[in-house]
Design an enzyme around this catalytic site. Structure first.
Site, PDB file in Angstrom:
ATOM      1  N   GLY A 149      -5.120 -15.029  -2.088  1.00  0.00           N
ATOM      2  CA  GLY A 149      -5.422 -16.141  -2.976  1.00  0.00           C
ATOM      3  C   GLY A 149      -6.909 -16.376  -2.932  1.00  0.00           C
TER       4      GLY A 149
ATOM      5  N   GLU B 117      -7.368  -0.656  -3.988  1.00  0.00           N
ATOM      6  CA  GLU B 117      -6.004  -1.136  -4.204  1.00  0.00           C
ATOM      7  C   GLU B 117      -4.989  -0.153  -3.614  1.00  0.00           C
ATOM      8  OE1 GLU B 117      -5.374  -4.382  -6.688  1.00  0.00           O
ATOM      9  OE2 GLU B 117      -6.729  -4.250  -4.973  1.00  0.00           O
TER      10      GLU B 117
ATOM     11  N   SER C 128      -5.363  -9.289   1.131  1.00  0.00           N
ATOM     12  CA  SER C 128      -6.457  -9.818   0.319  1.00  0.00           C
ATOM     13  C   SER C 128      -7.232 -10.899   1.069  1.00  0.00           C
ATOM     14  CB  SER C 128      -5.898 -10.323  -1.010  1.00  0.00           C
ATOM     15  OG  SER C 128      -6.916 -10.673  -1.899  1.00  0.00           O
ATOM     16  N   ALA C 129      -7.101 -12.167   0.705  1.00  0.00           N
ATOM     17  CA  ALA C 129      -7.812 -13.235   1.402  1.00  0.00           C
ATOM     18  C   ALA C 129      -7.438 -13.276   2.886  1.00  0.00           C
ATOM     19  CB  ALA C 129      -7.512 -14.584   0.750  1.00  0.00           C
TER      20      ALA C 129
ATOM     21  N   HIS D 257      -9.683  -5.079  -2.494  1.00  0.00           N
ATOM     22  CA  HIS D 257      -9.688  -4.834  -3.942  1.00  0.00           C
ATOM     23  C   HIS D 257     -10.958  -4.101  -4.379  1.00  0.00           C
ATOM     24  CE1 HIS D 257      -6.366  -7.734  -4.234  1.00  0.00           C
ATOM     25  NE2 HIS D 257      -7.113  -8.618  -3.616  1.00  0.00           N
TER      26      HIS D 257
END
Length: 244
Positions: A86, A191, A119-120, A156
């Site tokens: 997020g 990715e 991700s985060a 990413h």
């Protein structure tokens, strides 16, 4: 230390986390209940339910850390911790306000509790937040993160596209600028890729495109899945803060 750091949680044509199902199952082997940290998104309950639906297929129960009056109490008894993706700024600010930066880091480092990030959540495993792609929608007290690895990660990661008409900075240019001010390696995770740490061993996994390592004063180096990146665990994370 036992870490699984995913570049992303969703892949084209696949369900949530499905592209990494096998490695997640191995990482969480023996875990009956997972503590999920949903603070990177605004809808904590909905996010936790999404993770629970995936983990149910692995036979793992999920509890959201936001459901406790004292989240640190849940961390102290957690069998494993997963921090989802997020907005990284919102996530770090929430962790700081609840005293969870130190609490989670101690459990992972000192007690060997498995940590998983996407991700985060992968950004949180780094020494600082400063190689995130996110917009600073809120202001954390500092950029200092969990420091579970001594190098930076850029989830990413996107390669420059010579055919693109976009005139803004490429990801490579931004990471090069970071290295003009900081002497610490940055691993660009494309990715579908991830890092898996077991003790002092660190391995790159995922899709064939792999990852790209940026270091100050050198050309980027490409790594394919299966690469042994253990030497990054001895990297010295020195931050000059020349613009602070």
């Amino acid at each position: 230390m036992k870490l699984l750091l995913l570049s992303n949680s969703s892949a084209p044509g696949r369900g949530y986390l499905d592209h990494a199902r096998e490695v997640i199952a191995g990482h969480l082997a023996g875990v009956r209940e997972l503590l999920f940290v949903p603070y990177a998104l605004a809808d904590h309950d909905g996010y936790t339910a999404k993770v629970a639906a995936f983990m149910d297929g692995l036979g793992v129960r999920v509890r959201g850390v936001h459901t406790a009056g004292d989240p640190r109490a849940l961390v102290s008894g957690a069998q494993a911790v997963f921090i989802g993706g997020g907005n990284s700024f919102r996530l770090l600010k929430s962790l700081q306000e609840r005293g969870l930066v130190t609490a989670i880091a101690q459990r992972v480092r000192e007690d060997g509790v498995p940590y998983m990030g996407s991700s985060a959540g992968t950004n949180m495993a780094c020494p600082t937040l400063r190689t995130t792609n996110d917009m600073p929608i809120v202001q954390p007290a500092s950029f200092d993160a969990l420091g579970l690895v001594p190098f930076q990660i850029n989830p990413h990661y996107l390669d420059p596209d010579p055919a693109s008409a976009h005139m803004g900075e490429t990801r490579e240019e931004r990471l090069t600028q970071f290295l003009e001010e900081n002497d610490v390696p940055v691993l660009g995770l494309r990715e579908g890729t991830w890092l898996r740490r077991t003790g002092e061993a660190l391995e790159l996994g995922g899709v064939a495109s792999g990852a790209r390592l940026f270091t100050a004063g050198a050309e980027p180096v490409e790594y394919a899945p299966g690469a042994d990146l253990s030497r990054l665990l001895t990297a010295t994370a020195r931050f000059d803060h020349r613009t602070a």
